[in-house]
Enzyme design. Structure first.
Site, PDB file in Angstrom:
ATOM      1  N   ASP A 102       0.854  -1.193   0.000  1.00  0.00           N
ATOM      2  CA  ASP A 102       0.000   0.000   0.000  1.00  0.00           C
ATOM      3  C   ASP A 102       0.891   1.244   0.000  1.00  0.00           C
ATOM      4  O   ASP A 102       1.741   1.406   0.885  1.00  0.00           O
ATOM      5  CB  ASP A 102      -0.887  -0.025   1.242  1.00  0.00           C
ATOM      6  CG  ASP A 102      -1.941   1.073   1.236  1.00  0.00           C
ATOM      7  OD1 ASP A 102      -2.162   1.684   0.169  1.00  0.00           O
ATOM      8  OD2 ASP A 102      -2.546   1.320   2.296  1.00  0.00           O
TER       9      ASP A 102
ATOM     10  N   ASP B 171      -3.400   2.451  -5.947  1.00  0.00           N
ATOM     11  CA  ASP B 171      -2.228   2.584  -5.071  1.00  0.00           C
ATOM     12  C   ASP B 171      -1.989   1.392  -4.154  1.00  0.00           C
ATOM     13  O   ASP B 171      -1.242   1.484  -3.184  1.00  0.00           O
ATOM     14  CB  ASP B 171      -2.360   3.855  -4.220  1.00  0.00           C
ATOM     15  CG  ASP B 171      -3.562   3.821  -3.288  1.00  0.00           C
ATOM     16  OD1 ASP B 171      -4.434   2.950  -3.470  1.00  0.00           O
ATOM     17  OD2 ASP B 171      -3.625   4.659  -2.370  1.00  0.00           O
ATOM     18  N   GLU B 172      -2.598   0.255  -4.441  1.00  0.00           N
ATOM     19  CA  GLU B 172      -2.360  -0.919  -3.611  1.00  0.00           C
ATOM     20  C   GLU B 172      -2.539  -2.196  -4.420  1.00  0.00           C
ATOM     21  O   GLU B 172      -3.258  -2.235  -5.420  1.00  0.00           O
ATOM     22  CB  GLU B 172      -3.270  -0.935  -2.374  1.00  0.00           C
ATOM     23  CG  GLU B 172      -4.760  -0.922  -2.680  1.00  0.00           C
ATOM     24  CD  GLU B 172      -5.597  -0.923  -1.418  1.00  0.00           C
ATOM     25  OE1 GLU B 172      -5.296  -1.711  -0.491  1.00  0.00           O
ATOM     26  OE2 GLU B 172      -6.574  -0.154  -1.361  1.00  0.00           O
TER      27      GLU B 172
END
Length: 420
Positions: A9, A112-113
């Site tokens: 993350d 974003d992860e």
């Protein structure tokens, strides 16, 4: 063989990416990550919410998702920067490319992860904690931003672990660590427990994940139905989902837009629907699919939301046909209130083969409409989305390709706003 799953993350993703770009590409001197700062939408366009905030901003209780006005009331000195989704997509791709150097089994969970299945890679990379630190440091040293990595036997526990102390950390949450590391946490920290669910759990006297894990599952089912069973299993570390490296087919396609002004007449609303039909139709055709169900959603000026849907006789991806049915739904749904937000959503997706039933009372040349759409798609792909525009949008304040990420969020004029 025991599973080894990583959840990676990016720390304060949008803000981190913005900070790195300004520092290393624009020659900026101020690191936004070290300031009381946030990425926020445009209040003038009524997109005024906090999208990401720095760790120092957390001390002022600035929260992602709250309005810019609320954030400014908490911290008048808050530094606000506009979003740049074009930049964020490039950063996300570079991030994912590094993850795929370590395993072919990478599931992008969001921009974003991601989850990475590292099972069986110990002889190649070493023990999980060692390789996680190597991966974390490579991302930081190569791309300039930091990540947290959670390690466990399944996706749920890996995701919970990555949310422990931040930034730039590696955490494990193996099954034998659940009681010590996860059960003392507030129940609101558990994945899938939102505000409404947390409130119901509080009313049942359940305040920690451990208390949830030891609660009567039948009681939870009575009060929370199926969701109660799911979060009870999660509280005990039970998760059977697998890392999916191939993106599953979309079950629906849709776009919506917040309009910069209140719409009070049907003709303007239907022009917005035409702009949305353009983008939804384009996405359906690009995926070589058609939709059998169309829905329209309306959010009024006082934030009341209503939607209405219909099943079509023939699945379609034709822009004008999507618009026609959207307008029918709008006429049935709209109560005359000023409109803030409109959306078109489709579902029951079929493959792109045209199986249209003949109708002796319909003389529409659907083959011609499909050819027109295909030609427009080719031109826009080659010369840009503004190379072809319907006459109805000339001199109109309505963007002819509305929905999704709006134009003002796709790029930023850094010379205009200035970079310190």
């Amino acid at each position: 063989m025991d599973k080894v799953i990583f959840h990676i993350d990016v720390n304060s993703a949008f803000l981190s990416w913005e900070a790195v770009y300004r520092l290393f590409h624009l020659g900026g001197k101020v690191d936004l990550r070290e300031q009381v700062s946030a990425v926020g939408g445009d209040m003038a366009m009524r997109h005024g919410i906090i999208l990401a905030k720095s760790i120092p901003a957390k001390k002022f209780h600035v929260k992602t998702g709250e309005t810019i006005l609320e954030a400014k009331q908490k911290c008048p000195e808050l530094i606000l920067v506009p979003p740049n989704y074009g930049l964020y997509e490039k950063c996300s791709k570079a991030f994912m490319d590094i993850l795929r150097q370590y395993s072919p089994d990478v599931e992008q969970y969001s921009i974003d992860e991601a989850f990475v299945d590292m099972t069986g890679t110990e002889k190649l990379w070493g023990d999980p904690v060692t390789v996680a630190n190597r991966l974390k440091n490579q991302i930081r040293d190569t791309l300039g931003f930091t990540v947290n990595i959670g390690i466990s036997e399944n996706k749920l526990l890996a995701k919970m672990a990555s949310d422990f102390e931040k930034p730039d950390r590696v955490h494990t949450l193996w099954r034998n660590e659940i009681a010590d590391k996860m059960w003392p946490l507030p129940v609101s920290a558990l994945f899938f427990v939102g505000r409404a669910t947390a409130k119901k759990l509080f009313n049942l006297g359940i305040h920690t994940i451990g208390e949830l894990a030891h609660a009567d599952p039948h009681l939870l089912k009575v009060h929370l139905k199926k969701h109660g069973e799911v979060i009870w299993a999660f509280s005990r570390g039970i998760d059977v989902s697998v890392v999916q490296s191939e993106t599953p087919a979309n079950k629906g396609y849709g776009n919506s837009t917040t309009i910069a002004f209140d719409v009070t007449d049907a003709s303007t609303a239907k022009l917005v629907l035409l702009a949305l039909a353009e983008t939804v139709g384009t996405r359906l055709r690009a995926a070589k699919v058609r939709a059998e169900v169309i829905a329209v959603g309306i959010k009024s000026h006082d934030l009341r939301y209503a939607s209405h849907q219909m099943t079509l006789r023939n699945a379609t991806n034709i822009t004008t046909e999507i618009h026609k049915f959207a307008c029918q739904l709008f006429d049935e749904l709209w109560d005359g209130s000023a409109i803030r937000h409109l959306g078109i959503h489709t579902s029951r997706i079929k493959d792109g083969i045209n199986m249209r039933q003949l109708d002796m009372f319909d003389d529409t040349d659907y083959e011609k409409l499909e050819k027109v759409d295909a030609a427009v798609d080719r031109i826009r792909k080659r010369y840009g989305i503004d190379s072809v525009k319907r006459a109805a949008f000339v001199d109109s304040p309505i963007d002819h390709m509305s929905g999704g990420i709006s134009r003002e969020k796709r790029s930023v004029d850094y010379e205009k706003i200035g970079v310190k």
